[in-house]
Scaffold this motif. Structure first.
Motif, PDB file in Angstrom:
ATOM      1  N   LYS B 232       0.877  -1.177   0.000  1.00 47.86           N
ATOM      2  CA  LYS B 232       0.000   0.000   0.000  1.00 47.86           C
ATOM      3  C   LYS B 232       0.910   1.222   0.000  1.00 47.86           C
ATOM      4  CE  LYS B 232      -4.070   2.036   2.196  1.00 47.86           C
ATOM      5  NZ  LYS B 232      -4.931   2.144   3.395  1.00 47.86           N
ATOM      6  N   GLU B 266      -4.232  -5.655  -3.288  1.00 45.49           N
ATOM      7  CA  GLU B 266      -5.579  -5.091  -3.125  1.00 45.49           C
ATOM      8  C   GLU B 266      -5.832  -4.055  -4.211  1.00 45.49           C
ATOM      9  OE1 GLU B 266      -6.899  -3.936   0.863  1.00 45.49           O
ATOM     10  OE2 GLU B 266      -7.787  -2.129  -0.005  1.00 45.49           O
ATOM     11  N   HIS B 269      -5.453  -0.414  -3.083  1.00 45.96           N
ATOM     12  CA  HIS B 269      -4.068  -0.003  -2.884  1.00 45.96           C
ATOM     13  C   HIS B 269      -3.371   0.187  -4.225  1.00 45.96           C
ATOM     14  CE1 HIS B 269      -4.326  -2.149   1.302  1.00 45.96           C
ATOM     15  NE2 HIS B 269      -5.265  -1.248   1.117  1.00 45.96           N
ATOM     16  N   ASN B 296     -11.296  -5.701  -3.051  1.00 48.24           N
ATOM     17  CA  ASN B 296     -12.166  -4.602  -2.656  1.00 48.24           C
ATOM     18  C   ASN B 296     -11.664  -3.378  -3.383  1.00 48.24           C
ATOM     19  OD1 ASN B 296     -10.184  -5.617  -0.541  1.00 48.24           O
ATOM     20  ND2 ASN B 296     -10.236  -3.427  -0.094  1.00 48.24           N
ATOM     21  N   ASP B 305      -8.531   5.171   0.859  1.00 50.11           N
ATOM     22  CA  ASP B 305      -8.929   3.774   0.767  1.00 50.11           C
ATOM     23  C   ASP B 305     -10.371   3.629   1.217  1.00 50.11           C
ATOM     24  OD1 ASP B 305      -7.998   1.260   0.091  1.00 50.11           O
ATOM     25  OD2 ASP B 305      -7.491   0.737   2.146  1.00 50.11           O
ATOM     26  N   ASP B 307     -12.290   0.757   0.548  1.00 47.17           N
ATOM     27  CA  ASP B 307     -12.568  -0.655   0.863  1.00 47.17           C
ATOM     28  C   ASP B 307     -14.025  -1.036   0.602  1.00 47.17           C
ATOM     29  OD1 ASP B 307      -9.950  -1.257   1.577  1.00 47.17           O
ATOM     30  OD2 ASP B 307     -10.235  -0.749   3.679  1.00 47.17           O
ATOM     31  N   ASP B 337     -11.601  -7.632   1.653  1.00 46.34           N
ATOM     32  CA  ASP B 337     -11.156  -6.691   2.691  1.00 46.34           C
ATOM     33  C   ASP B 337     -12.040  -5.436   2.534  1.00 46.34           C
ATOM     34  OD1 ASP B 337      -9.824  -5.121   4.488  1.00 46.34           O
ATOM     35  OD2 ASP B 337      -7.911  -5.094   3.424  1.00 46.34           O
TER      36      ASP B 337
HETATM   37 CO   LIG Z   1      -7.552  -1.084   1.693  1.00 46.72          CO
END
Ligand SMILES: [Co+2]
Ligand SMILES: [Co+2]
Ligand SMILES: [Co+2]
Ligand SMILES: [Co+2]
Ligand SMILES: [Co+2]
Ligand SMILES: [Co+2]
Ligand SMILES: [Co+2]
Ligand SMILES: [Co+2]
Lengths: 433, 433, 433, 433
Positions: B232, B266, B269, B296, B305, B307, B337
């Motif tokens: 991230k 992710e 990210h 996500n 973020d 999510d 996530d």
């Molecule tokens: Co995240």
């Protein structure tokens, strides 16, 4: 003498009180800072392309500049060189940088382009012999001509790889001949527009092998300068392989080149990649791959590369502080990969943009040097990490999760946070800038 | 049975025509895709933290959710686990993931926190024994408690490093005990707020040694799962060391861990780092460090973020296409996530958000698989790079700039650009999604 | 006297040469700039919320600050006020600002919350009577409590609109009682998370009517201060209705409020909206709706609101230049809607962050004032637009496309571009900062 | 017939099962959707500039396209028109759009440029008479030539304003002659590079008066089409005055034009301004200024305008849903202000990019229409706001803060939050796309 800069005086240092536009207020080449002349610290370079080859176009508009040397003949290329060295003289610039395509007209074949380059290199060599200004770095433009549209070393077509290899050879030869202190590779088209048509793994492998060939050729010809990669995350490509310093580092490690190649870091590219300029410099220094900088800023409001002259010394001082902490340049320097705005039409604008940029850097350097000399910032940093100097801490690094966990249990470790003091350090910073 | 999800039926596959909110329209676990059951392709996991531990707060507002298990006792922790497994059952989720801090109350000391963890791990183990849902990965929350405010392994205070090491040991033990298939490290506080107070090089060295200790401990205890780093770029830190896949790769190379540690990627990210999700997957695959995903999304309009659950199958198909090209998961999976929006207060929202996410992924997977099976996209890619299959091209890679340049001259090479056909490939893509 | 700031001296001006952390190096309240005391120019305000109510949490971590006044009783609320005024005294701050929720504990009902507010307002009134520091503006926190999660005036539930109206009434009453010079509305939840569940048109209409009611109530109670809207594009909402100055202007025009309501402009919000701070100030001034500023910066690297203290005077000088060109503040001021970093744990950090911010502003103001006084920048601007002062130009504005086109043909108009001189003006700027 | 598109068949609808590249899989012009032919809903237009005038350059590279009509003569301009109408025929496009500069060579004087324009307009008129394709809108290119570098109507030089007025007159005349249904103004240079040299207030006033003159001229010549402004926040300018829909609205209100001028909304510009496309459409509809769209996307990874063809129907369905809720187009349409990538060299690429874009829109429209027809989404929205339909709620809007506060006290109002159900609505959405 051409008459392009007619009436513009040589720019010299007059000090902060001066209100003369054509004077340096901060840049005093012979002033000694941390034991070294300011000129030797800063090692300023003028970029041939933005000042002499760019017509003022942008994605929505064409040429704005009228320059008597615009055109495609060798005569005009020589006129351009004449004007360029007149500007270097006015500024007292110790260095310049160029791409092949800035300096010579494109030929009808590779051979003709190379002959044109060789001819103009001889002309530039004569110029260098009679002027102060020398070559900081050479480089090849492998992004403007349509042959490069899908990449140079990473092109799906191996014929383009071949053309790129031959082009870099010609430019390395030229750079060596002119005594260039570095050779730079910026891979503007080494990337992709869509993953759908891209073989990422193959392209990366080709880029790696290409760079090895560059290093091999360096040794072959006895070029003693530094090979530099200039990272940029995107633009013109949607994604570029040399995204940022950390990405370049992993790439170099993969091809065994981390001891051979360093980075040329540009502020504009740093912020496009989501970093600060000073971060990229500090990281490159930590990784042993700091080489040189392109000292041109982006506008924080614009999501593309604006390549503007620096004009905020307080911000640039952060960059020079990291450069000084890294020990300063060896073969590197402070290149202005910067262009005057396309509305800045006049010869005066070209000169004064550089004067402003040089003064901004000089002022930033002086602040950074004073900060380093006084030592308060570094003392605070050392204090913050002092715990790591204990033998217990070092032993822990030698240990295992198990032994550490046992120790945590045994000593009932429960660390109490300590203020990071960011605002106090920012205040300290502001004493200097 | 708790009554939190009272009245909510087990969700099963009913096909595209269904208008039942509590049915899968695309996710059919037993349907065979490219020779494998859909469930075995997708390996869905529910994240304990967002669904059961997050109170609904954001930087400008506090708790919005009323959950009967909120609080700090072991009894409430067990109630939480009961509800969690009820949700897993409703969804038919094969996996879940958790941090220590999601599952057990923080104790007054490390020892008490560890006892709490062990106790809840036993409880989770009993749950797993009587339910389908197993552990995809465990991880340690080393970012929420104030002790971590300046980092865990990269903290200026070695006592925090010690606490972090002990914490990871406890979580690896827990993960092994529960048969977890991976162990994840996400370094939310492994970064900095200001360079002014940071020793970048030392922090990086500590992070590297820490990760080596993690890998050493894995072998020590015979944990056979995969160690994963989740990159991230920032948030909560201004800069995080595990910026993106390329950065993690260079870091792993530096500490000799590129064969030991893979990545958990992710989408949110990836886009914070300026990439696409599919880019990060494709790059990790090319570098041999693709492990697992957090499925996500962020909102393209928000610079942080978010999510959110995935809800655009056409976009996610690009990610699954790269996963399939990479050979699919081994120990990895598709972890959500993801959190319901803080305005989504009801038990129904929790269930249906997952149903929507699972259906989006299933639909994306099917499109990607069909695309791969039909082979048109890969055929186009192979054609574009076909030139590299010639022996001349391969010989060139073995050669030198000099030999290549001679060849370019001799053959008067002048490559003609070829269309990249991006829009045609996008049209082809749209036949499938 | 509490002992929170024990040992910290009152901060006074000592000049640039001072190395005393607890001294102003630039902020000299009685120094006269452009005919006005510096204190009367800058009108600094401390924000109650960030310094006294924020626990140090972020989306990934909880409380880091230990403050003796944290808690929900009226006694603790009074202790908080005691400490706050001790800080105001140390800084010599002429103003402060607060939300209801910063100052009083939430009650079990609206009535109890209001009684709590009234009680604490009386206490603050006593404080003001015996201290220099007075109220710059009051405001209502209509974003933290879960009742506001879907908006206040724009909530789908009219009961929340009612609660919001009652809340603003209570806060306007409090502000009037304390002699506040402005009343601010920031609509953090006046926006949406998804268009799918939003009636944009209805929400906008409700927001407009609400603001009319606020203005009507102002006249009803004889509040003579200014009503201010603080624009922000997003965060916490995905989209906020008061996006930026231009958006607020259109909204005010629509509801006939452009003569009644002005703006409170924050640098961080300006850059989140894709503008510069100075742009928003200049635009508000051009539109006649400039009121006050929140002088806190974001980090250019972070895509969210970081609310940091200003620390780059060269950048802030651009903002103060526009404020001076606008004629300075009337009822407005320079509010620090800024928080120390969550790692800045100590009482010293709180004080010194403000000292640094105040000094940065003072230095910026002095540079801007000198620039304005010397007149070179404004002379250059006037020259650039001088053509518009001719009667021909003014007549053209009175004319029609047809008459102008005829004139263009007749005179064979073919305008020659003139340099915009950006870099020269940036150099000029740098003479002052 | 030219031979540029030789061998490319006319594209017709073959349905989803077709694998013919040169077929529509979703766009079936005569299919009736919500009581209207699909062609009449979508009203597709091809942009002359990107497909026929753009040479493939970008900020780092020059021309990539070889087109037989490139050059500056009237003969080539006619050839270009021939090819353009051949493409319109192949696509069955009902509309096209153009700037003067796309269609005619620039002359040596305004008079010559105008004569060139008139001549080519006659030629285009003949084309229109014998082809299906008609003019959706005309516009003037007032950003490419160097005379516009500092703005058109907002230029510091009134001579440029004059030239701009004459230019718009010529283009409005041309548009009227060709039966254009709208006239568009996009102010790419109506903005600034630096506030330092800008008189924001004067420039805004000139822009306002200019637009009034445009509207006055519309009535003068009896042009019955719609005047449209196309908002864009930046690029090429650092800041553009027509930032977004909300900004344009305030501007129109200020100059009394909100009943006269509507907006042409482009997805790429929406996201550069920090919005979603659907937001801008919904807002324009709520404000009564929705006119037309430019249906071309940006890449979320790129911080500049990429003008790509749409290729994600699920995302575009959100836009069409708002267009349908707004009642659809009146004079507006779906213009592809989109260019093939500069690597997409072939005639086939030009055709197939449009085919893909048209199919993406058709698919999006069908999904949106079905969603609207079924009514579930709108029913959920109505339910959420149902409280506002009560007379008590409406009375509250008529009331005052005081009366509302009294009521809140009296009834002890304490609103309980209700789920916003975002994920459930996203699932509902996914039933349709
Ligand atoms: Co995240
Ligand atoms: Co650049
Ligand atoms: Co550069
Ligand atoms: Co994650
Ligand atoms: Co803020
Ligand atoms: Co604020
Ligand atoms: Co565009
Ligand atoms: Co457009």
């Amino acid at each position: 003498m051409t008459d392009f800069f007619k009436g513009i005086p040589v720019v010299t240092y007059e000090g902060e009180a001066s209100t003369n536009e054509y004077a340096f207020r901060h840049y005093n080449p012979d002033e000694v800072i941390l034991g070294k002349r300011m000129e030797d610290h800063l090692r300023f370079a003028v970029a041939y392309w933005h000042s002499f080859a760019w017509p003022g176009g942008d994605p929505f508009g064409g040429q704005t500049f009228d320059r008597p040397w615009f055109g495609d003949s060798m005569d005009l290329a020589r006129l351009k060189a004449d004007v360029a060295f007149e500007m270097f003289d006015i500024l007292g610039a110790p260095f310049y940088c160029f791409h092949d395509a800035d300096a010579r007209p494109e030929g009808a074949s590779f051979a003709e382009s190379t002959r044109n380059l060789e001819e103009i290199v001889d002309y530039l060599g004569e110029k260098q012999a009679t002027h102060k200004t020398q070559l900081l770095w050479g480089t090849a433009n492998m992004f403007s001509h349509r042959r490069w549209m899908s990449g140079a070393a990473t092109n799906p077509d191996p014929e383009v790889y071949a053309y790129a290899a031959a082009t870099v050879k010609a430019n390395m030869d030229a750079t060596k001949k002119l005594g260039g202190q570095n050779y730079v590779l910026w891979g503007g088209r080494e990337g992709y527009e869509t993953l759908l048509n891209t073989d990422l793994k193959a392209e990366r492998a080709h880029a790696g092998r290409f760079l090895q060939q560059v290093v091999e050729y360096k040794y072959k010809i006895g070029f003693t300068g530094t090979i530099l990669i200039e990272p940029k995350p995107q633009e013109p490509s949607k994604h570029q392989y040399d995204y940022d310093v950390a990405t370049v580092y992993g790439f170099l490690k993969d091809f065994g080149l981390e001891g051979e190649v360093k980075t040329n870091i540009e502020q504009g590219h740093a912020i496009l990649a989501g970093h600060s300029f000073e971060h990229e410099i500090a990281l490159a220094s930590a990784l042993g791959i700091f080489g040189s900088i392109d000292m041109n800023r982006n506008d924080y409001q614009s999501g593309w590369d604006t390549d503007q002259f620096p004009n905020n010394h307080a911000e640039k001082a952060l960059a020079f502080y990291e450069i000084l902490r890294a020990g300063g340049y060896t073969t590197g320097g402070t290149n202005f990969d910067a262009k005057v705005r396309r509305q800045s039409l006049d010869a005066e604008d070209l000169i004064l943009a550089h004067v402003g940029g040089m003064d901004t850097c000089a002022r930033a350097l002086k602040a950074a040097a004073k900060m380093l000399e006084d030592g308060h910032m570094e003392a605070a940093r050392a204090t913050r990490y002092a715990g790591w100097q204990t033998s217990a801490a070092q032993a822990m690094l030698e240990g295992s999760l198990e032994t550490i966990a046992a120790d945590v249990m045994a000593r009932n470790v429960n660390p109490e946070p300590v203020s990071g003091r960011q605002e106090r350090l920012e205040n300290l910073w502001n004493r200097y800038v």
